[in-house]
Design an enzyme around this catalytic site. Sequence first.
Site, PDB file in Angstrom:
ATOM      1  N   LYS A   1       0.883  -1.190   0.161  1.00 37.54           N
ATOM      2  CA  LYS A   1      -0.027  -0.026  -0.181  1.00 37.54           C
ATOM      3  C   LYS A   1       0.850   1.059   0.109  1.00 37.54           C
ATOM      4  O   LYS A   1       1.634   1.761   1.149  1.00 37.54           O
ATOM      5  CB  LYS A   1      -0.755   0.081   1.386  1.00 37.54           C
ATOM      6  CG  LYS A   1      -2.071   0.897   1.138  1.00 37.54           C
ATOM      7  CD  LYS A   1      -1.993   2.359   0.818  1.00 37.54           C
ATOM      8  CE  LYS A   1      -2.466   3.205   2.064  1.00 37.54           C
ATOM      9  NZ  LYS A   1      -2.006   4.595   1.919  1.00 37.54           N
TER      10      LYS A   1
ATOM     11  N   GLU B   1       8.198   0.852  11.995  1.00 36.21           N
ATOM     12  CA  GLU B   1       9.167   1.729  12.018  1.00 36.21           C
ATOM     13  C   GLU B   1       8.526   3.023  12.091  1.00 36.21           C
ATOM     14  O   GLU B   1       7.706   3.463  11.219  1.00 36.21           O
ATOM     15  CB  GLU B   1       9.666   1.497  10.613  1.00 36.21           C
ATOM     16  CG  GLU B   1      10.188   0.073  10.306  1.00 36.21           C
ATOM     17  CD  GLU B   1      11.405  -0.621  11.043  1.00 36.21           C
ATOM     18  OE1 GLU B   1      12.133   0.448  11.732  1.00 36.21           O
ATOM     19  OE2 GLU B   1      11.613  -1.670  11.155  1.00 36.21           O
TER      20      GLU B   1
ATOM     21  N   CYS C   1      12.386  10.731   9.572  1.00 35.28           N
ATOM     22  CA  CYS C   1      12.246  10.401  10.623  1.00 35.28           C
ATOM     23  C   CYS C   1      13.319  10.455  11.742  1.00 35.28           C
ATOM     24  O   CYS C   1      13.150  10.528  13.141  1.00 35.28           O
ATOM     25  CB  CYS C   1      11.694   8.856  10.362  1.00 35.28           C
ATOM     26  SG  CYS C   1      12.957   7.708   9.709  1.00 35.28           S
TER      27      CYS C   1
ATOM     28  N   GLU D   1       7.653  15.834  17.350  1.00 38.74           N
ATOM     29  CA  GLU D   1       8.259  15.496  15.944  1.00 38.74           C
ATOM     30  C   GLU D   1       7.403  16.776  15.107  1.00 38.74           C
ATOM     31  O   GLU D   1       6.283  16.616  14.660  1.00 38.74           O
ATOM     32  CB  GLU D   1       7.878  14.158  15.455  1.00 38.74           C
ATOM     33  CG  GLU D   1       8.435  13.841  14.005  1.00 38.74           C
ATOM     34  CD  GLU D   1       8.209  12.251  13.546  1.00 38.74           C
ATOM     35  OE1 GLU D   1       7.091  12.125  13.703  1.00 38.74           O
ATOM     36  OE2 GLU D   1       9.126  11.928  13.027  1.00 38.74           O
TER      37      GLU D   1
HETATM   38  P1  NAD Z   1       1.118   8.291   8.611  1.00 35.72           P
HETATM   39  O1  NAD Z   1       1.372   7.393   9.651  1.00 35.72           O
HETATM   40  O2  NAD Z   1       0.302   9.452   8.445  1.00 35.72           O
HETATM   41  O3  NAD Z   1       0.883   7.279   7.124  1.00 35.72           O
HETATM   42  C1  NAD Z   1       1.788   6.322   6.687  1.00 35.72           C
HETATM   43  C2  NAD Z   1       1.078   5.414   5.882  1.00 35.72           C
HETATM   44  O4  NAD Z   1      -0.139   4.669   6.720  1.00 35.72           O
HETATM   45  C3  NAD Z   1       0.224   5.920   4.614  1.00 35.72           C
HETATM   46  O5  NAD Z   1       0.496   5.091   3.573  1.00 35.72           O
HETATM   47  C4  NAD Z   1      -1.233   5.861   4.949  1.00 35.72           C
HETATM   48  O6  NAD Z   1      -1.958   6.076   4.161  1.00 35.72           O
HETATM   49  C5  NAD Z   1      -1.252   4.914   6.230  1.00 35.72           C
HETATM   50  N1  NAD Z   1      -2.475   4.843   7.006  1.00 35.72           N
HETATM   51  C6  NAD Z   1      -2.818   5.885   7.792  1.00 35.72           C
HETATM   52  N2  NAD Z   1      -3.853   5.614   8.410  1.00 35.72           N
HETATM   53  C7  NAD Z   1      -3.992   4.285   8.295  1.00 35.72           C
HETATM   54  C8  NAD Z   1      -4.985   3.417   8.860  1.00 35.72           C
HETATM   55  N3  NAD Z   1      -5.717   3.812   9.540  1.00 35.72           N
HETATM   56  N4  NAD Z   1      -4.735   2.272   8.634  1.00 35.72           N
HETATM   57  C9  NAD Z   1      -3.890   1.671   7.756  1.00 35.72           C
HETATM   58  N5  NAD Z   1      -2.938   2.652   7.109  1.00 35.72           N
HETATM   59  C10 NAD Z   1      -3.028   3.972   7.285  1.00 35.72           C
HETATM   60  O7  NAD Z   1       2.689   8.699   8.328  1.00 35.72           O
HETATM   61  P2  NAD Z   1       3.281   9.760   7.157  1.00 35.72           P
HETATM   62  O8  NAD Z   1       2.845  11.125   7.428  1.00 35.72           O
HETATM   63  O9  NAD Z   1       2.933   9.175   5.764  1.00 35.72           O
HETATM   64  O10 NAD Z   1       4.894   9.716   7.214  1.00 35.72           O
HETATM   65  C11 NAD Z   1       5.407  10.548   8.344  1.00 35.72           C
HETATM   66  C12 NAD Z   1       5.603   9.642   9.494  1.00 35.72           C
HETATM   67  O11 NAD Z   1       6.406   8.597   9.141  1.00 35.72           O
HETATM   68  C13 NAD Z   1       6.467  10.474  10.387  1.00 35.72           C
HETATM   69  O12 NAD Z   1       6.182  10.133  11.780  1.00 35.72           O
HETATM   70  C14 NAD Z   1       8.139   9.606  10.171  1.00 35.72           C
HETATM   71  O13 NAD Z   1       8.730  10.026  11.471  1.00 35.72           O
HETATM   72  C15 NAD Z   1       7.597   8.522  10.032  1.00 35.72           C
HETATM   73  N6  NAD Z   1       8.723   7.552   9.163  1.00 35.72           N
HETATM   74  C16 NAD Z   1       9.295   6.452   9.982  1.00 35.72           C
HETATM   75  C17 NAD Z   1      10.301   5.958   9.387  1.00 35.72           C
HETATM   76  C18 NAD Z   1      11.302   5.028  10.152  1.00 35.72           C
HETATM   77  O14 NAD Z   1      12.170   4.151   9.429  1.00 35.72           O
HETATM   78  N7  NAD Z   1      11.036   4.934  11.455  1.00 35.72           N
HETATM   79  C19 NAD Z   1      10.693   6.272   8.070  1.00 35.72           C
HETATM   80  C20 NAD Z   1      10.122   7.319   7.407  1.00 35.72           C
HETATM   81  C21 NAD Z   1       8.859   7.847   7.931  1.00 35.72           C
END
Ligand code: NAD
Length: 495
Positions: A188, A263, A297, A397
Amino acid sequence: MTHTIEKHPSVAAFLDQPSIPAFIGGQWRELSGGTMDVKDPATGKTIAVVSTANANDVADAVESADEAFAGWSAMKPKERAELLNRLADKIAEQSEVLAQLEALDVGKPIVNARGFDVPFGADCLRYFADMSIDAVYDRPLNVEGMDARVHRAPYGVCGFIFPWNFPFTLCCWGIGPALAAGNTVVIKASEVTPLSTLYLGYLAKEVGIPDGVINIYTGTGPECGQPLVEHPLVRRISFTGSSAVGKMIGRICGERLIPCKLELGGKGAAVVLDDVDVDQVAEALAGAITLNTGQVCCTATRWFIHEKIYDPFVAKIQELLNKTAIGHGLEEGTQMGPLVSKAQVDRVEDYYKKGLSEGATAIVELKRPVVGGGEEGYFVSPHLLAGDDNNICFREEVFGPTAYLVKFKEDSDAIKRVNSLAYGLANSVWGRDLDRANAIAEQIVSGNSWINAHNVFAYGLPYGGVNLSGVGGGVNSPETFDDYLRDQTIARPLA
Ligand code: NAD
C-alpha cells in the site's frame, strides 16, 4: 517556471495516463475507490491522477499474492535471487526515470534521488538476494534419541504500508528481505507520493517476476491500508509511518496474533561536545535538517550544544542556513526542495508559532520563500528555535527543516534530557574524544546512536527504533532477512 532538467519521455508517458492504474496479479487495473490527484509540491499543480483502492481491491491483491505464494516459495533461493538481481539491474537501467518521479513527487533535489533513493533501493534487493542464496534453511538439532531439525519457511503474504518521505527506498527496504525469503507481497503506497512505487510494477513485470508475487496499489489509510492489515490471508505486516497510526496497526495485529514490524516517528538529538570543530559540525547539522526538507524520521531535531561553544556554533549555523539554495527538485543546484504538501506546511508553521508562544526564541526565522514564480509551492525556509526543554518543539516531531537548540554543561545532564522523551529512533554524538563520545552514545536510549555523523545507513548496519519509534525488528541487516522466515521444528523419535 523553467526547470533545467527535461522530463524523461517515460516519465511524461507515465504521468500523462488518464489515471495511473494499480498493479495486481501482474495486471494493470483501474480500481473501485475512485481517483486521487498527485501534486508537484513545488507548484501545487496536479501532475498525475492515480486510481485508488477500496477493500474489495485490497482483497483481490491479497488473493493474487496468496495464489502466487506456492510457486514463488517453491523456487530455489538461487532462482528467486536471480530474478531479484534482475529487478535491481532494471532499476539501475531506469534510474533516471525513477529519480525524476521521486524528485517530482516528493519535491526532493534530483541529485539526492539519483545519488541515494534509487541506487540505495536497488542495492537493498541485491543485498538480500545474495544473502538468501547462502542462508541456512534447515538447522539440525543435537537431541538424543531424535532425528530433529529446525526448518525455516516463508510466512506467505506479507502486507506493507509506507509513508511519503522516502517512498522508493523504504519500499525496497521493506519488500527486499520478504521476497528473498520466499514470501509474496502486497504494497500500500502512500497516497501522497505513490508514483515511483507504482512504476516498480512495470519493472517487476519486465524482468519476469511471476504475476502476483508483487502487488502495488495506493489510496488513503482507512480505506485501503486497514483492510490490508485485517485481511485473514495476510500473515505479516510491516508498517512505516507515524507513531499514532503505528499503535493502531499494532493493536489490529495483536488481535490477529500476526507478527508486525513498526518503523515509526522520532525526535532525534545531536549532542555536540565542547572539543569539536564547530564549523564542521554546524555544516553537518545544517545538512541533516535540510536533507529531504527535514522530512526524515531519524534526523537530528534537538541539538544539545555544550555551553562553551554555543555562541560560535549559533553564528556559524545562522550563516549556513541563511544561504540554503531552495528550489524545485528538478532544478540543478537545488539544495533543499519544498515540503511535500500544503498540510505539511500548515503543520510546520503551526509548530513554529506554538514554539514561539511557549517562550522559544527564533535563532533563524521561518520564511515562506516564493521560488521560481511558483507562488503555490510548498516552500518553507530552514529555521531554528532555542529555549528550554519545556516546549512543544523540543518534545514533538515536527517533520520539517527545523531544529530546537538547548545548552548543556555536564554530559550526564545532556544524556538525561535526551532520554526524557519516549521516542528512541536515532541520535548522534559529536566530539574528538571518542571514549567520551562512545560512553554517551551507549547511555542514550535509542535504536541507533551515531558518532560524528547523522543519518548513517549501510546494508549490514541494523536500523530500527525502540519505544515510541518502533518495535519488531528493524531493517537492513541479516536479522531482517531472518524475520521473514518462520521456524518450524521437525522431529522424529528414533525407536
Ligand atoms: P502516516 O502514519 O500518516 O501514514 C503512513 C502510511 O499509513 C500511509 O500510507 C497512510 O495512508 C497509512 N495509513 C494512515 N492511516 C491508516 C490506517 N488507519 N490504517 C492503515 N494505514 C493507514 O505517516 P506519514 O505522514 O505518511 O509519514 C510520516 C511519518 O512516518 C513520520 O512520523 C515519520 O517519522 C515516519 N517515518 C518513520 C520511518 C522509520 O524508518 N522509522 C521512516 C519514514 C517515516
